[in-house]
Scaffold this motif. Structure first.
Motif, PDB file in Angstrom:
ATOM      1  N   GLU A   4       1.006  -1.159  -0.110  1.00  0.00           N
ATOM      2  CA  GLU A   4       0.180  -0.083   0.015  1.00  0.00           C
ATOM      3  C   GLU A   4       0.707   1.366   0.091  1.00  0.00           C
ATOM      4  OE1 GLU A   4      -2.767  -0.589   3.248  1.00  0.00           O
ATOM      5  OE2 GLU A   4      -3.682  -2.062   2.513  1.00  0.00           O
ATOM      6  N   VAL A   5       1.891   1.412   0.543  1.00  0.00           N
ATOM      7  CA  VAL A   5       3.268   1.980   0.314  1.00  0.00           C
ATOM      8  C   VAL A   5       3.487   2.180  -0.835  1.00  0.00           C
ATOM      9  CG1 VAL A   5       3.336   1.806   3.276  1.00  0.00           C
ATOM     10  CG2 VAL A   5       4.384   1.075   2.088  1.00  0.00           C
ATOM     11  N   ILE A   6       3.814   1.401  -1.971  1.00  0.00           N
ATOM     12  CA  ILE A   6       4.774   1.261  -2.712  1.00  0.00           C
ATOM     13  C   ILE A   6       4.155   2.930  -3.682  1.00  0.00           C
ATOM     14  CG2 ILE A   6       4.908   0.462  -5.854  1.00  0.00           C
ATOM     15  CD1 ILE A   6       4.948  -1.833  -4.250  1.00  0.00           C
ATOM     16  N   PRO A   7       5.146   3.849  -3.875  1.00  0.00           N
ATOM     17  CA  PRO A   7       5.601   4.806  -4.411  1.00  0.00           C
ATOM     18  C   PRO A   7       4.481   4.601  -6.586  1.00  0.00           C
ATOM     19  CG  PRO A   7       6.944   5.086  -3.779  1.00  0.00           C
ATOM     20  CD  PRO A   7       6.318   3.809  -3.659  1.00  0.00           C
ATOM     21  N   ASP A   8       3.986   5.359  -6.414  1.00  0.00           N
ATOM     22  CA  ASP A   8       3.417   5.367  -8.282  1.00  0.00           C
ATOM     23  C   ASP A   8       4.126   5.556  -9.496  1.00  0.00           C
ATOM     24  OD1 ASP A   8       1.546   4.832  -9.979  1.00  0.00           O
ATOM     25  OD2 ASP A   8       0.081   6.419 -10.459  1.00  0.00           O
ATOM     26  N   VAL A   9       5.694   4.529  -9.428  1.00  0.00           N
ATOM     27  CA  VAL A   9       6.322   4.869 -10.405  1.00  0.00           C
ATOM     28  C   VAL A   9       6.514   3.767 -11.570  1.00  0.00           C
ATOM     29  CG1 VAL A   9       7.571   6.828  -8.896  1.00  0.00           C
ATOM     30  CG2 VAL A   9       8.166   4.428  -8.406  1.00  0.00           C
ATOM     31  N   ALA A  10       6.970   3.958 -12.220  1.00  0.00           N
ATOM     32  CA  ALA A  10       7.619   2.882 -13.068  1.00  0.00           C
ATOM     33  C   ALA A  10       8.965   2.368 -12.519  1.00  0.00           C
ATOM     34  CB  ALA A  10       7.334   3.147 -15.133  1.00  0.00           C
ATOM     35  N   PHE A  11       9.158   1.362 -12.289  1.00  0.00           N
ATOM     36  CA  PHE A  11      10.094   0.405 -11.962  1.00  0.00           C
ATOM     37  C   PHE A  11       9.932  -1.294 -12.559  1.00  0.00           C
ATOM     38  CE2 PHE A  11       6.861  -1.231  -8.357  1.00  0.00           C
ATOM     39  CZ  PHE A  11       7.349  -2.315  -8.580  1.00  0.00           C
ATOM     40  N   GLU A  12      11.258  -2.388 -12.737  1.00  0.00           N
ATOM     41  CA  GLU A  12      11.925  -3.389 -12.724  1.00  0.00           C
ATOM     42  C   GLU A  12      12.117  -3.818 -11.601  1.00  0.00           C
ATOM     43  OE1 GLU A  12      12.949  -3.889 -17.503  1.00  0.00           O
ATOM     44  OE2 GLU A  12      13.619  -1.630 -16.715  1.00  0.00           O
ATOM     45  N   ILE A  13      11.685  -5.129 -11.796  1.00  0.00           N
ATOM     46  CA  ILE A  13      12.435  -6.135 -10.289  1.00  0.00           C
ATOM     47  C   ILE A  13      13.602  -6.653 -11.532  1.00  0.00           C
ATOM     48  CG2 ILE A  13      12.075  -8.035  -9.181  1.00  0.00           C
ATOM     49  CD1 ILE A  13       9.501  -7.826  -9.354  1.00  0.00           C
ATOM     50  N   LEU A  14      14.561  -6.227 -10.533  1.00  0.00           N
ATOM     51  CA  LEU A  14      16.436  -6.964 -10.663  1.00  0.00           C
ATOM     52  C   LEU A  14      16.513  -8.162  -9.923  1.00  0.00           C
ATOM     53  CD1 LEU A  14      18.615  -5.568 -12.060  1.00  0.00           C
ATOM     54  CD2 LEU A  14      18.667  -4.171 -10.711  1.00  0.00           C
ATOM     55  N   SER A  15      17.861  -8.432 -10.301  1.00  0.00           N
ATOM     56  CA  SER A  15      18.388  -9.316  -9.864  1.00  0.00           C
ATOM     57  C   SER A  15      19.966  -9.254 -10.290  1.00  0.00           C
ATOM     58  CB  SER A  15      18.241 -10.432  -9.314  1.00  0.00           C
ATOM     59  OG  SER A  15      18.915 -11.343  -8.706  1.00  0.00           O
ATOM     60  N   THR A  16      21.398  -9.049 -10.735  1.00  0.00           N
ATOM     61  CA  THR A  16      22.343  -8.932 -10.688  1.00  0.00           C
ATOM     62  C   THR A  16      22.982 -10.900 -10.608  1.00  0.00           C
ATOM     63  OG1 THR A  16      23.228  -7.650  -9.086  1.00  0.00           O
ATOM     64  CG2 THR A  16      22.877  -6.570 -10.853  1.00  0.00           C
ATOM     65  N   ILE A  17      23.427 -11.233 -11.515  1.00  0.00           N
ATOM     66  CA  ILE A  17      24.640 -12.831 -10.789  1.00  0.00           C
ATOM     67  C   ILE A  17      25.498 -12.890 -11.728  1.00  0.00           C
ATOM     68  CG2 ILE A  17      23.232 -14.960 -12.013  1.00  0.00           C
ATOM     69  CD1 ILE A  17      20.674 -13.808 -12.675  1.00  0.00           C
ATOM     70  N   ARG A  18      26.789 -13.413 -10.663  1.00  0.00           N
ATOM     71  CA  ARG A  18      27.970 -13.418 -11.516  1.00  0.00           C
ATOM     72  C   ARG A  18      27.917 -14.930 -12.078  1.00  0.00           C
ATOM     73  NH1 ARG A  18      32.262 -10.749  -9.678  1.00  0.00           N
ATOM     74  NH2 ARG A  18      34.809 -11.455 -10.569  1.00  0.00           N
ATOM     75  N   TYR A  19      28.497 -14.312 -13.260  1.00  0.00           N
ATOM     76  CA  TYR A  19      29.359 -15.987 -14.246  1.00  0.00           C
ATOM     77  C   TYR A  19      30.708 -15.375 -14.176  1.00  0.00           C
ATOM     78  CZ  TYR A  19      30.772 -18.503 -17.768  1.00  0.00           C
ATOM     79  OH  TYR A  19      31.248 -19.621 -19.098  1.00  0.00           O
ATOM     80  N   GLU A  20      31.032 -16.364 -13.168  1.00  0.00           N
ATOM     81  CA  GLU A  20      32.319 -17.126 -13.150  1.00  0.00           C
ATOM     82  C   GLU A  20      32.867 -18.179 -13.593  1.00  0.00           C
ATOM     83  OE1 GLU A  20      35.767 -15.831 -12.490  1.00  0.00           O
ATOM     84  OE2 GLU A  20      34.602 -14.311 -11.869  1.00  0.00           O
ATOM     85  N   PRO A  21      33.677 -18.292 -14.675  1.00  0.00           N
ATOM     86  CA  PRO A  21      33.847 -19.738 -15.198  1.00  0.00           C
ATOM     87  C   PRO A  21      34.616 -20.669 -14.181  1.00  0.00           C
ATOM     88  CG  PRO A  21      34.558 -17.772 -15.927  1.00  0.00           C
ATOM     89  CD  PRO A  21      34.319 -17.528 -15.194  1.00  0.00           C
ATOM     90  N   THR A  22      35.076 -20.411 -13.288  1.00  0.00           N
ATOM     91  CA  THR A  22      35.872 -21.377 -12.495  1.00  0.00           C
ATOM     92  C   THR A  22      35.000 -22.139 -12.079  1.00  0.00           C
ATOM     93  OG1 THR A  22      36.474 -19.489 -11.019  1.00  0.00           O
ATOM     94  CG2 THR A  22      38.143 -19.956 -13.199  1.00  0.00           C
ATOM     95  N   LEU A  23      34.067 -21.428 -11.093  1.00  0.00           N
ATOM     96  CA  LEU A  23      32.808 -21.834 -10.243  1.00  0.00           C
ATOM     97  C   LEU A  23      32.522 -23.693 -10.628  1.00  0.00           C
ATOM     98  CD1 LEU A  23      30.222 -18.929  -9.309  1.00  0.00           C
ATOM     99  CD2 LEU A  23      32.442 -19.030  -7.823  1.00  0.00           C
ATOM    100  N   ALA A  24      32.616 -24.101 -11.581  1.00  0.00           N
ATOM    101  CA  ALA A  24      31.940 -25.239 -11.529  1.00  0.00           C
ATOM    102  C   ALA A  24      33.487 -26.454 -11.562  1.00  0.00           C
ATOM    103  CB  ALA A  24      31.387 -25.510 -13.215  1.00  0.00           C
ATOM    104  N   GLY A  25      34.271 -25.065 -10.967  1.00  0.00           N
ATOM    105  CA  GLY A  25      35.624 -26.910 -11.680  1.00  0.00           C
ATOM    106  C   GLY A  25      36.169 -26.547 -11.970  1.00  0.00           C
ATOM    107  N   PRO A  26      37.671 -26.847 -12.046  1.00  0.00           N
ATOM    108  CA  PRO A  26      38.507 -27.439 -13.062  1.00  0.00           C
ATOM    109  C   PRO A  26      38.267 -27.742 -14.243  1.00  0.00           C
ATOM    110  CG  PRO A  26      39.802 -27.441 -10.809  1.00  0.00           C
ATOM    111  CD  PRO A  26      38.878 -28.024 -10.468  1.00  0.00           C
ATOM    112  N   GLY A  27      38.584 -27.710 -15.475  1.00  0.00           N
ATOM    113  CA  GLY A  27      38.071 -28.103 -16.494  1.00  0.00           C
ATOM    114  C   GLY A  27      36.623 -28.286 -17.283  1.00  0.00           C
ATOM    115  N   ALA A  28      35.561 -28.038 -16.086  1.00  0.00           N
ATOM    116  CA  ALA A  28      34.375 -28.132 -16.238  1.00  0.00           C
ATOM    117  C   ALA A  28      33.694 -27.597 -17.531  1.00  0.00           C
ATOM    118  CB  ALA A  28      33.038 -27.373 -14.762  1.00  0.00           C
TER     119      ALA A  28
END
Length: 302
Positions: free
Chosen positions: A52-76
């Motif tokens: 009920e207290v959300i201002p009447d403004v346009a917005f998008e819901i957001l998430s920022t996700i890190r892609y890190e190739p080494t996280l899956a393990g060596p050679g994955a």
């Protein structure tokens, strides 16, 4: 300065972080995510904020996700390429938690939007197909009220250990932040509790507090009208209090961050209200989010 930090050899740091690299990816047996932790605790937010207290403004819901190739393990990553497969889910830092938070925010704002998990992950992978997948990226995932889901990719510096800020021994290339305190309190509400594109509160705080001629890595601590520390302008934070690392509870108006929840679930940090008057010049700060992981900072009071 009277209120200055005295070096404390009892600060709680770890000698290794291997246990943190577990249960990030969905099960290989089905397409449903197996959460590293749940956002059920975030539902306590309903006791502090209301749609009920959300201002009447346009917005998008957001998430920022890190892609890190080494996280899956060596050679994955190379093994996946050789097999003609997409990048492993484990290359996305805390992937299930990002999806859960997006879903919870969609529910909170009462949007009539469906975001299937397979579509969510598929769009992340699609954004990477045109990029050099051996590099690290920030993937900015955006959900609009009309159901559109988009992903924007920006290259970021690689990190060998996303939890290095917790380690007793710091390497020369581990990020070190200078942390200031905002000169004004902020009004908390849905747009501080949930990650959206409506970031006016944070932008104004950074404009007031960060130094144009200061160090490259800067952050600013925010506080609510009750003088309770809430978070950083782009991070959640923890300070050392009563023998352990304490992060502000959701009720003060901070973001329900994915890395924050992971640190709480692994009991590295605990929730506690932190009064602005307790801050000490030179004291260490843990700062964390889904892109930088966990880093160290030093508080500067002026």
């Amino acid at each position: 300065m009277d209120n200055a930090w005295t070096d404390n050899n009892d600060l709680y740091f770890l000698d290794g972080t291997e246990d943190f690299f577990k249960d990030w990816a969905p099960s290989s047996e089905n397409s449903n995510p197996v959460p590293a932790f749940k956002y059920e605790r975030s539902k306590e937010l309903s006791g502090f904020i209301s749609t009920e207290v959300i201002p009447d403004v346009a917005f998008e819901i957001l998430s920022t996700i890190r892609y890190e190739p080494t996280l899956a393990g060596p050679g994955a990553l190379q093994a996946a390429r050789d097999a003609g497969e997409d990048v492993p889910d484990a290359c996305f830092f805390l992937l299930p938690a990002h999806y859960q938070r997006l879903q919870y925010a969609i529910d909170f704002f009462n949007w009539d939007v469906e975001l299937p998990y397979d579509h969510f992950v598929g769009e992340l992978r699609a954004a990477l197909r045109v990029l050099d997948q051996s590099k690290s990226y920030k993937l900015r995932a955006l959900v609009s009220k009309n159901g559109e889901f988009t992903v924007e990719a920006t290259e970021v510096a690689p990190r060998k250990n996303l939890f290095s800020g917790l380690l007793r021994t710091q390497e020369a290339d581990d990020p070190q932040y200078t942390v200031y305190v905002d000169s004004e309190s902020i009004m908390v509400g849905p747009f501080t509790s949930f990650k959206t594109t409506n970031r006016a509160v944070y932008s104004k705080s950074r404009e007031r507090s960060l130094r144009a001629d200061g160090p490259e890595l800067q952050e600013v601590l925010l506080y609510n009208p009750r003088d309770e520390i809430t978070e950083g302008s782009i991070t959640n934070i923890a300070l050392f209090r009563d023998g352990g690392w304490k992060t502000p509870p959701l009720g003060v108006g901070c973001l329900c961050g994915v890395t924050r929840n992971h640190l709480l679930s692994t009991k590295i940090v605990q929730e506690a209200t932190i009064d602005r008057k307790s801050l000490q010049h030179g004291e260490p700060v843990l700062i964390f989010n889904g892109i930088i992981g966990v880093c160290r900072g030093t508080l500067v009071l002026e």
